[in-house]
Design a protein around this motif. Structure first.
Motif, PDB file in Angstrom:
ATOM      1  N   TRP A 130       8.687  28.966  17.503  1.00  0.00           N
ATOM      2  CA  TRP A 130       7.497  29.580  16.890  1.00  0.00           C
ATOM      3  C   TRP A 130       6.716  30.380  17.928  1.00  0.00           C
ATOM      4  O   TRP A 130       6.333  31.530  17.684  1.00  0.00           O
ATOM      5  CB  TRP A 130       6.601  28.508  16.268  1.00  0.00           C
ATOM      6  CG  TRP A 130       5.501  29.104  15.435  1.00  0.00           C
ATOM      7  CD1 TRP A 130       5.530  29.362  14.097  1.00  0.00           C
ATOM      8  CD2 TRP A 130       4.212  29.549  15.896  1.00  0.00           C
ATOM      9  NE1 TRP A 130       4.351  29.940  13.686  1.00  0.00           N
ATOM     10  CE2 TRP A 130       3.519  30.070  14.770  1.00  0.00           C
ATOM     11  CE3 TRP A 130       3.578  29.556  17.128  1.00  0.00           C
ATOM     12  CZ2 TRP A 130       2.229  30.584  14.862  1.00  0.00           C
ATOM     13  CZ3 TRP A 130       2.294  30.075  17.228  1.00  0.00           C
ATOM     14  CH2 TRP A 130       1.629  30.570  16.106  1.00  0.00           C
ATOM     15  N   LEU A 131       6.473  29.808  19.090  1.00  0.00           N
ATOM     16  CA  LEU A 131       5.710  30.493  20.126  1.00  0.00           C
ATOM     17  C   LEU A 131       6.439  31.743  20.616  1.00  0.00           C
ATOM     18  O   LEU A 131       5.819  32.787  20.843  1.00  0.00           O
ATOM     19  CB  LEU A 131       5.461  29.541  21.297  1.00  0.00           C
ATOM     20  CG  LEU A 131       4.491  28.387  21.027  1.00  0.00           C
ATOM     21  CD1 LEU A 131       4.572  27.357  22.144  1.00  0.00           C
ATOM     22  CD2 LEU A 131       3.062  28.894  20.883  1.00  0.00           C
ATOM     23  N   TYR A 132       7.750  31.646  20.772  1.00  0.00           N
ATOM     24  CA  TYR A 132       8.548  32.778  21.238  1.00  0.00           C
ATOM     25  C   TYR A 132       8.476  33.936  20.246  1.00  0.00           C
ATOM     26  O   TYR A 132       8.313  35.102  20.632  1.00  0.00           O
ATOM     27  CB  TYR A 132       9.990  32.323  21.436  1.00  0.00           C
ATOM     28  CG  TYR A 132      10.926  33.373  21.958  1.00  0.00           C
ATOM     29  CD1 TYR A 132      10.803  33.874  23.256  1.00  0.00           C
ATOM     30  CD2 TYR A 132      11.970  33.874  21.157  1.00  0.00           C
ATOM     31  CE1 TYR A 132      11.678  34.832  23.742  1.00  0.00           C
ATOM     32  CE2 TYR A 132      12.849  34.823  21.644  1.00  0.00           C
ATOM     33  CZ  TYR A 132      12.700  35.301  22.933  1.00  0.00           C
ATOM     34  OH  TYR A 132      13.565  36.253  23.401  1.00  0.00           O
ATOM     35  N   THR A 133       8.579  33.620  18.968  1.00  0.00           N
ATOM     36  CA  THR A 133       8.501  34.660  17.942  1.00  0.00           C
ATOM     37  C   THR A 133       7.092  35.223  17.848  1.00  0.00           C
ATOM     38  O   THR A 133       6.893  36.445  17.761  1.00  0.00           O
ATOM     39  CB  THR A 133       8.925  34.092  16.573  1.00  0.00           C
ATOM     40  OG1 THR A 133      10.208  33.473  16.688  1.00  0.00           O
ATOM     41  CG2 THR A 133       9.000  35.185  15.518  1.00  0.00           C
ATOM     42  N   TYR A 134       6.109  34.346  17.870  1.00  0.00           N
ATOM     43  CA  TYR A 134       4.699  34.743  17.753  1.00  0.00           C
ATOM     44  C   TYR A 134       4.291  35.722  18.851  1.00  0.00           C
ATOM     45  O   TYR A 134       3.675  36.762  18.581  1.00  0.00           O
ATOM     46  CB  TYR A 134       3.825  33.486  17.794  1.00  0.00           C
ATOM     47  CG  TYR A 134       2.346  33.731  17.957  1.00  0.00           C
ATOM     48  CD1 TYR A 134       1.591  34.293  16.931  1.00  0.00           C
ATOM     49  CD2 TYR A 134       1.683  33.380  19.134  1.00  0.00           C
ATOM     50  CE1 TYR A 134       0.229  34.502  17.073  1.00  0.00           C
ATOM     51  CE2 TYR A 134       0.332  33.583  19.284  1.00  0.00           C
ATOM     52  CZ  TYR A 134      -0.401  34.140  18.256  1.00  0.00           C
ATOM     53  OH  TYR A 134      -1.742  34.347  18.415  1.00  0.00           O
TER      54      TYR A 134
END
Length: 254
Positions: A130-134
């Protein structure tokens, strides 16, 4: 009393009926696989990015600077390069921003990031993904107060703090019918003004930052996993010995 009981049952049934819909909505969020690495070099680079770009509005108050020794940094390196908000290496990674000011400026109080990866994991299955995509999904949006928006976190209050590294992304919005008479919006991002890093370099930088955030959420994770492996191996050996002892003890019993 009977009417109240019936209303309660209806509410419970309604919640049960909505569960599949909520699960579907959660699955609809596409997340890119984060190349999380516990390599010391990646974690050290991630710590540098975190301190320089995140530790202004977001605190990590459950983490102490001296914990960074676990990723291969000496006290001198920590003090000279990473300690901008503290005097002693044993202090917590706190910030001067007050919660009330953060809410007034961004519309919401910037959360503490110590366990943000674990928190997102409980909601989306993988906090790192999630953090990588965000962090790779910000785009210019003049209608937002900060001038930025995000594809997986619509109307986010946080500006794109890494924009100088990534550059500007432009949103190409299209709508199509989902087959049930509902118009579904699709957003595709295109590179606008280039940043200081190429796409590959920026993705690697974000991956290192995410790796650090994952590590920070549970610094003892690798040690715990190693201990767990040895414990399971010891239990397996004890099982073999116990089985052999059982056979030796009962061999003459008829």
């Amino acid at each position: 009393m009977k009417t109240r009981g019936m209303n309660m049952i209806k509410k419970l049934l309604g919640a049960v009926i909505l569960l599949p819909a909520l699960a579907f909505a959660s699955e609809a969020v596409h997340l890119d696989k984060a190349p999380v690495s516990m390599d010391p070099a990646s974690l050290q680079h991630g710590a540098k990015i975190f301190v320089n770009y995140c530790l202004n509005c977001h605190g990590a108050s459950y983490q102490r600077y001296n914990r960074l020794r676990d990723i291969g940094l000496s006290e001198e390196l920590i003090k000279d390069n990473l300690m901008f908000t503290a005097d002693k290496i044993g202090e917590q990674m706190k910030i001067a921003l007050r919660a009330a000011d953060g809410k007034a400026w961004f519309g919401a109080t910037p959360p503490d990031l110590t366990v943000i990866a674990r928190a997102r994991a409980s909601e989306f299955g993988s906090g790192g993904d999630w953090l990588y995509t965000y962090l790779r999904s910000f785009y210019r949006d003049p209608e937002r107060p900060t001038g930025w928006n995000n594809t997986i976190f619509p109307n986010v209050g946080m500006p794109h703090v890494l924009w100088q590294l990534q550059g500007d992304q432009i949103a190409k919005v299209t709508e199509e019918d989902d087959g049930h008479g509902n118009m579904v919006k699709h957003i595709e991002l295109e590179q606008g003004k280039a940043g200081m890093l190429s796409k590959e370099e920026y993705d690697k930088t974000v991956a290192d930052l995410v790796s650090y955030l994952v590590w920070m959420g549970e610094p003892i994770a690798q040690t715990r996993q190693t201990i767990g492996t040895w414990v399971l191996a010891a239990l397996a050996l004890l099982f073999v010995l116990a089985l052999a002892l059982k056979k030796a003890y009962w061999k003459d019993v008829h």
